[in-house]
Design a protein around this motif. Sequence first.
Motif, mmCIF file in Angstrom:
data_model
loop_
_atom_site.group_PDB
_atom_site.id
_atom_site.type_symbol
_atom_site.label_atom_id
_atom_site.label_comp_id
_atom_site.label_asym_id
_atom_site.label_seq_id
_atom_site.Cartn_x
_atom_site.Cartn_y
_atom_site.Cartn_z
ATOM 1 N N ILE A 231 15.555 24.533 14.852
ATOM 2 C CA ILE A 231 15.871 23.321 15.616
ATOM 3 C C ILE A 231 16.328 22.217 14.672
ATOM 4 N N GLN A 232 17.457 21.628 14.999
ATOM 5 C CA GLN A 232 17.920 20.447 14.268
ATOM 6 C C GLN A 232 17.827 19.249 15.205
ATOM 7 N N CYS A 233 17.220 18.166 14.713
ATOM 8 C CA CYS A 233 16.982 16.974 15.525
ATOM 9 C C CYS A 233 17.793 15.797 14.990
ATOM 10 N N LYS A 234 18.415 15.068 15.876
ATOM 11 C CA LYS A 234 19.163 13.868 15.496
ATOM 12 C C LYS A 234 18.778 12.725 16.430
ATOM 13 N N ARG A 235 17.987 11.799 15.902
ATOM 14 C CA ARG A 235 17.652 10.609 16.687
ATOM 15 C C ARG A 235 18.641 9.521 16.309
ATOM 16 N N TRP A 236 19.737 9.480 17.034
ATOM 17 C CA TRP A 236 20.821 8.537 16.752
ATOM 18 C C TRP A 236 20.978 7.556 17.898
ATOM 19 N N ALA A 237 21.644 6.449 17.607
ATOM 20 C CA ALA A 237 21.967 5.467 18.637
ATOM 21 C C ALA A 237 22.916 6.102 19.652
ATOM 22 N N LYS A 238 22.850 5.609 20.892
ATOM 23 C CA LYS A 238 23.656 6.193 21.968
ATOM 24 C C LYS A 238 25.147 6.092 21.689
ATOM 25 N N ALA A 239 25.541 5.088 20.905
ATOM 26 C CA ALA A 239 26.973 4.898 20.644
ATOM 27 C C ALA A 239 27.541 5.949 19.706
ATOM 28 N N LYS A 240 26.689 6.623 18.945
ATOM 29 C CA LYS A 240 27.167 7.634 18.004
ATOM 30 C C LYS A 240 27.352 8.974 18.712
ATOM 31 N N THR A 241 28.246 9.777 18.179
ATOM 32 C CA THR A 241 28.571 11.063 18.800
ATOM 33 C C THR A 241 28.350 12.199 17.805
ATOM 34 N N ILE A 242 27.789 13.277 18.292
ATOM 35 C CA ILE A 242 27.604 14.479 17.483
ATOM 36 C C ILE A 242 28.908 15.273 17.489
ATOM 37 N N HIS A 243 29.426 15.578 16.310
ATOM 38 C CA HIS A 243 30.665 16.337 16.207
ATOM 39 C C HIS A 243 30.382 17.788 15.795
ATOM 40 N N GLU A 244 31.427 18.588 15.845
ATOM 41 C CA GLU A 244 31.251 20.023 15.614
ATOM 42 C C GLU A 244 30.722 20.359 14.232
ATOM 43 N N LYS A 245 30.969 19.485 13.246
ATOM 44 C CA LYS A 245 30.491 19.791 11.893
ATOM 45 C C LYS A 245 28.967 19.876 11.846
ATOM 46 N N HIS A 246 28.290 19.098 12.705
ATOM 47 C CA HIS A 246 26.838 19.167 12.761
ATOM 48 C C HIS A 246 26.382 20.492 13.359
ATOM 49 N N ILE A 247 27.137 20.985 14.323
ATOM 50 C CA ILE A 247 26.816 22.284 14.921
ATOM 51 C C ILE A 247 27.025 23.400 13.897
ATOM 52 N N PHE A 248 28.095 23.296 13.113
ATOM 53 C CA PHE A 248 28.346 24.297 12.076
ATOM 54 C C PHE A 248 27.207 24.317 11.056
ATOM 55 N N GLN A 249 26.689 23.145 10.723
ATOM 56 C CA GLN A 249 25.586 23.077 9.768
ATOM 57 C C GLN A 249 24.361 23.832 10.301
ATOM 58 N N LEU A 250 24.044 23.617 11.576
ATOM 59 C CA LEU A 250 22.909 24.318 12.176
ATOM 60 C C LEU A 250 23.156 25.827 12.206
ATOM 61 N N PHE A 251 24.380 26.220 12.550
ATOM 62 C CA PHE A 251 24.686 27.654 12.599
ATOM 63 C C PHE A 251 24.499 28.300 11.227
ATOM 64 N N GLY A 252 24.880 27.577 10.182
ATOM 65 C CA GLY A 252 24.690 28.109 8.828
ATOM 66 C C GLY A 252 23.224 28.372 8.526
ATOM 67 N N THR A 253 22.333 27.476 8.958
ATOM 68 C CA THR A 253 20.903 27.683 8.707
ATOM 69 C C THR A 253 20.362 28.830 9.548
ATOM 70 N N MET A 254 20.961 29.056 10.728
ATOM 71 C CA MET A 254 20.553 30.199 11.546
ATOM 72 C C MET A 254 20.902 31.513 10.842
ATOM 73 N N VAL A 255 22.090 31.564 10.267
ATOM 74 C CA VAL A 255 22.502 32.766 9.538
ATOM 75 C C VAL A 255 21.554 33.038 8.384
ATOM 76 N N LEU A 256 21.187 31.981 7.665
ATOM 77 C CA LEU A 256 20.262 32.137 6.542
ATOM 78 C C LEU A 256 18.900 32.627 7.028
ATOM 79 N N ALA A 257 18.428 32.088 8.145
ATOM 80 C CA ALA A 257 17.141 32.522 8.689
ATOM 81 C C ALA A 257 17.181 33.998 9.094
ATOM 82 N N ARG A 258 18.316 34.440 9.619
ATOM 83 C CA ARG A 258 18.455 35.850 9.990
ATOM 84 C C ARG A 258 18.432 36.750 8.765
#
Length: 371
Positions: A231-258
Amino acid sequence: MDKDLERVRAGIDKEEKRLEKEKRRQERELSSLGAQIEKDRQALESLLEDRVEGFEFIASAWADYELAKTEAQAAALRSKSHPAHAAADAVRDKGRDLAEMRRRAKRAEWVSGLYEWHFPWLEELRYAPEEEAYVKGDTKPMSGEPRDPAGDWLSKEEYAALSSTERNQRALERYLKSRKTPWQLGRDYERYVGYLREQDGHSVTYHGIFKGLEDLGRDLLAEKDDHIEVIQCKRWAKAKTIHEKHIFQLFGTMVLARMEEPNKKVSGTFTTTTSLSEKARQVADFLGIKVEERFPLSDYPRIKCNLARVTGDRIYHLPFDQQYDKTIIEPHRGERYAETVAEAEELGFRRAWRWKGAGPEHPAAGFRGAK
């Protein structure tokens, strides 16, 4: 009749000339506008080709603006009925220094922002000293004497006068109401998401909190049976947006965990207080990552009541205690969360004493001073 016809023809000729003149004027304006658009396009392409050079250009514009303001102030001083030439020179010199500092500051601000946008983990380095001190368990004052972290939230008089129950409860309440740094806010959010998984029967490792900058983008590891949820958690202000690069970062850690746990099923969840871009949602869906958007932090019990595996001691930990995030709550062993210190103590749990010096009841054992 002929004269009337001639007047009409003259009028027509005059109007045609006017229209021709207007047409040429409009053509010149369009040509000029087209040239300006082309110039702007080339400038924009130049900025896109080399953003750093673009930042330098904009930063210099800021500097020029500051310089123009101070030059105007200096000119006003010189043109007074009683000119202040020395003051004008001083203002001009200070203005030049300020303009240069503004240029450097703006350039550094935009360049660092560009780097953080492309490499999101760099943003975490802002809070590295605070996080590193927490991970290392740096809970001793300058004297090196052991102390009670509750003393950070109480005056010396309060610490000496209150019973341990009252002292711990008041410290907890002040901690919860205090203004926190961005890193502390993020830590609280991770704790809350972890608490929800623990209530659902998961064993939770607060990887991001006590691994510090070595967390590799894994904030929480929630394990149940043969399944690991990264699980990756981001407590950000509502005005900020999560972009795909953050999703790629999480996917990389999933691969490592596997790779590390080949016999277990590994999934990923991205939990945030804000929203994802449409592209980020598409990427998460394609990679099989669960998304929890606009997921707020809510109130929940903060006191961890734990059973020591070796001795069986019943110990409770407050959120500012050293072992709080390393303490895993396992309800099947009789462990739980408590709302208040009194509740924890009524259940037979005592405060963790890792910090103990002269003893928890000794007024001098742990006072450091209220923040």
